[in-house]
Design a protein around this motif. Sequence first.
Motif, PDB file in Angstrom:
ATOM      1  N   CYS A  69       3.034 -14.523  34.561  1.00  0.00           N
ATOM      2  CA  CYS A  69       2.290 -14.870  33.355  1.00  0.00           C
ATOM      3  C   CYS A  69       3.143 -15.770  32.465  1.00  0.00           C
ATOM      4  O   CYS A  69       4.251 -16.161  32.812  1.00  0.00           O
ATOM      5  CB  CYS A  69       1.896 -13.610  32.574  1.00  0.00           C
ATOM      6  N   SER A  70       2.610 -16.072  31.294  1.00  0.00           N
ATOM      7  CA  SER A  70       3.311 -16.869  30.300  1.00  0.00           C
ATOM      8  C   SER A  70       3.416 -16.061  29.014  1.00  0.00           C
ATOM      9  O   SER A  70       2.738 -15.048  28.836  1.00  0.00           O
ATOM     10  CB  SER A  70       2.556 -18.176  30.035  1.00  0.00           C
ATOM     11  N   GLY A  71       4.267 -16.516  28.122  1.00  0.00           N
ATOM     12  CA  GLY A  71       4.437 -15.838  26.842  1.00  0.00           C
ATOM     13  C   GLY A  71       5.097 -16.765  25.851  1.00  0.00           C
ATOM     14  O   GLY A  71       5.508 -17.882  26.194  1.00  0.00           O
ATOM     15  N   VAL A  72       5.238 -16.290  24.604  1.00  0.00           N
ATOM     16  CA  VAL A  72       5.804 -17.133  23.558  1.00  0.00           C
ATOM     17  C   VAL A  72       6.629 -16.279  22.592  1.00  0.00           C
ATOM     18  O   VAL A  72       6.229 -15.176  22.209  1.00  0.00           O
ATOM     19  CB  VAL A  72       4.688 -17.886  22.801  1.00  0.00           C
ATOM     20  N   VAL A  73       7.792 -16.777  22.219  1.00  0.00           N
ATOM     21  CA  VAL A  73       8.645 -16.116  21.234  1.00  0.00           C
ATOM     22  C   VAL A  73       8.095 -16.425  19.847  1.00  0.00           C
ATOM     23  O   VAL A  73       7.861 -17.595  19.506  1.00  0.00           O
ATOM     24  CB  VAL A  73      10.101 -16.597  21.352  1.00  0.00           C
ATOM     25  N   VAL A  74       7.897 -15.380  19.020  1.00  0.00           N
ATOM     26  CA  VAL A  74       7.242 -15.567  17.724  1.00  0.00           C
ATOM     27  C   VAL A  74       8.091 -15.106  16.549  1.00  0.00           C
ATOM     28  O   VAL A  74       7.603 -15.038  15.422  1.00  0.00           O
ATOM     29  CB  VAL A  74       5.875 -14.844  17.688  1.00  0.00           C
ATOM     30  N   SER A  75       9.369 -14.794  16.795  1.00  0.00           N
ATOM     31  CA  SER A  75      10.220 -14.372  15.685  1.00  0.00           C
ATOM     32  C   SER A  75      11.672 -14.714  15.989  1.00  0.00           C
ATOM     33  O   SER A  75      12.040 -14.897  17.157  1.00  0.00           O
ATOM     34  CB  SER A  75      10.083 -12.866  15.434  1.00  0.00           C
ATOM     35  N   PRO A  76      12.514 -14.769  14.959  1.00  0.00           N
ATOM     36  CA  PRO A  76      13.935 -15.049  15.193  1.00  0.00           C
ATOM     37  C   PRO A  76      14.657 -13.918  15.915  1.00  0.00           C
ATOM     38  O   PRO A  76      15.785 -14.107  16.384  1.00  0.00           O
ATOM     39  CB  PRO A  76      14.490 -15.248  13.778  1.00  0.00           C
ATOM     40  N   ASP A  77      14.003 -12.756  16.043  1.00  0.00           N
ATOM     41  CA  ASP A  77      14.622 -11.618  16.719  1.00  0.00           C
ATOM     42  C   ASP A  77      14.017 -11.360  18.104  1.00  0.00           C
ATOM     43  O   ASP A  77      13.989 -10.221  18.584  1.00  0.00           O
ATOM     44  CB  ASP A  77      14.502 -10.363  15.853  1.00  0.00           C
ATOM     45  N   GLY A  78      13.553 -12.416  18.747  1.00  0.00           N
ATOM     46  CA  GLY A  78      13.170 -12.323  20.151  1.00  0.00           C
ATOM     47  C   GLY A  78      11.885 -11.597  20.454  1.00  0.00           C
ATOM     48  O   GLY A  78      11.700 -11.101  21.569  1.00  0.00           O
ATOM     49  N   LEU A  79      10.971 -11.515  19.491  1.00  0.00           N
ATOM     50  CA  LEU A  79       9.684 -10.886  19.720  1.00  0.00           C
ATOM     51  C   LEU A  79       8.816 -11.826  20.560  1.00  0.00           C
ATOM     52  O   LEU A  79       8.735 -13.021  20.281  1.00  0.00           O
ATOM     53  CB  LEU A  79       9.000 -10.601  18.386  1.00  0.00           C
TER      54      LEU A  79
END
Length: 708
Positions: A69-79
């Motif tokens: 699958c794919s995904g995206v980092v949405v925070s400076p703490d690796g979320l």
Amino acid sequence: MKKFFLLVLPFYLFTCLPIKADEGMWTLYNLPNAVYETMKQENYELPYGALYQGDDAIKNCVVNFGGYCSGVVVSPDGLVFTNHHCGFEAIRSHSTVEHDYMLNGFVSNSYEEELPNKNLFVSFMVEQKDITAYLNSLGLDKIAEGKRSHFVDSIENVMLKEIEKQDSTLRVEIKPFYEGNQYYLTTYRDYNDVRLVFALPKSMGKFGGETDNWMWPRQTCDFSVFRIYVDPKTGGPAKYSKDNVPMKAKKWAPVSLQGYVPGSFSMTIGYPGSTSRYLSSYGIKERRDADNEPRYKTREVKQNIMIRHMRADEAVRIKYDSKYAQSSNYWKNSIGMNKCIDSIGLIQQKAQFEQKIRQWQDSTGFLKGKLDFAKLEQLYQKRFKAVRALTFYSETFGRRNTDEMTRRAVRVQNGAIINGKDGKPKSHYIEFKNNSDEWDYDTDREILAALLKHYREQVEVKYQPDFFNVIDHDFKGDYQKFVDHIYKKSKLMKSDKKIYVNKKGYHKDPGVVYGESLVSTLADIQADIVETYDSIEVLERYLCAAKLRMEEDMPNYSDANFTMRLSYGQVGEYLLAGQPSGYYTTAESIVEKMDKASQIIDYEAEPIMKELLSVKDFGKYTDKTTGKMHLCFLSNNDITGGNSGSPMFNGKGELIGLAFDGNWDSLSSDIFFDKQLARCIGVDIRYVLYMMESWGKADRLLKEINAK
């Protein structure tokens, strides 16, 4: 490049029709200027280099999630955001009858509560480049077809060792592009400590189930949340340790609450798995009749049994939830693709385009004497029955979600699980760990008996394992009695016990005999495919090369091969049964479906969900243009399997949603992209955040994300 068992059919590339502005799965490092200029005309606002170049490039917040699958980092703490169905197995693996995160959802209130996941990883693409000329300088272009893959693998292994000496956190892959006319080298950095942070109950994460799968309108809140952890000393990748700390991301996607209107720019970046848009008309016929049809016929048999047992027992449901979801997804896809192939006359369209290439070839002499359409047709006809048998075999005996007996019997035959001392055959043994938490005895046996009967009815005698003779002679044609016998009598089903492979009687074990018969049959099928495999590969590559040369004044993209790709387009509706489809769904629409739950089980949800989506004011999550709470929306982005979880960006590079599905009306898009019908279905990021806030009370996560 990774080796695959020859159950995987050959894969081909792209479309045979002129490219359209919004079609394409473009590599980022060499994005054609013509494509970028079109993106700007459609209101993409960032400079060319913002996609790929530098630490702040958009590519640096997009991840390969788990290799599927794919995904995206949405925070400076690796979320990390991805789809719920991408996190499905991780959620299921932590679930028990006492703590059922599939049923009840999961919310972590601190770093300490975030759950580690065995074998789950995310990968960041570091760099990509074309190395075709380099490989040809080493002799690739002079190597026989059957040896090309081995040659490229050997080069990849050398490069992998070299880069590991420089940086042990990096790895490389060499993959063919443009039907093997080009090869790209991609460098990745893998992170292996990925923890579950947040998941909605399945009632919302898979709302609509199989009823709505591949359909529009949709209301599925298809997201889950994970976090990347790193070595506290180096800040780099590390195996799981309780001492690891959240990743400090160099780049994360800013999350926007501003929404969209019809015609708004929309861009997906992710890891589309496989498309076949350069495939010949003969290959499409094979795909329809020898691949898709056997797939959906076989999966329907096992899914009917799975769902009956799952609905009767909660413990069985937990064990088979993920298996059922994996199976049913491409069961429905195969049915829909075949209907689309026929409804738009795709095989005929491709044949007409191939005639155009013939005429161009006659006038230019390009690949004259090499690209032979008559020979290509003959080769496909010659292997048709074997390929059809191979798909039935793969779906019956070779899938990851097959029955446990078959899984063990086949693993024994490949020799990879034999333990003991080298040079001392009597010490060699196999041992299967107790994995009874992953399968159910009664469900498994019934599935296998039904699949054996189905396989025999569908596949010609030439490709039937010889254990069918045993079923006839010793069990009077009773498939269930045969299955019960091998489950009960085979030592392979004895978990946590050593089974010595060189002791007397081992090769008479009914499970071992069953596995030997399967492997022998597979070899027979493969032998009939191998005869034509290389020749078809060469001719399909020539066909691709001819298209590229004939259309050399146009930008062309390579087929999907699970490398990072960009797709761009606009938010918008399409005509559905002659009527405008609408480009978004609302909270009111999901409540209407929830009210039908007594008739349609896939619309069941907890009362709190209906309550949360029935409020009059959704505050900052309300769309400013429509005054409604948007749940899901449509764009004409070009996607396929593997794109699940891909971030959907606006023209400023801000996150507005997560791609999770395509529409039923364009399921042939893996072979042909129809701009009028093809749509990407995304979950609106405002719906995601609203559910995190209203249901999950996940204030710490929302603060971390800091949506604007």
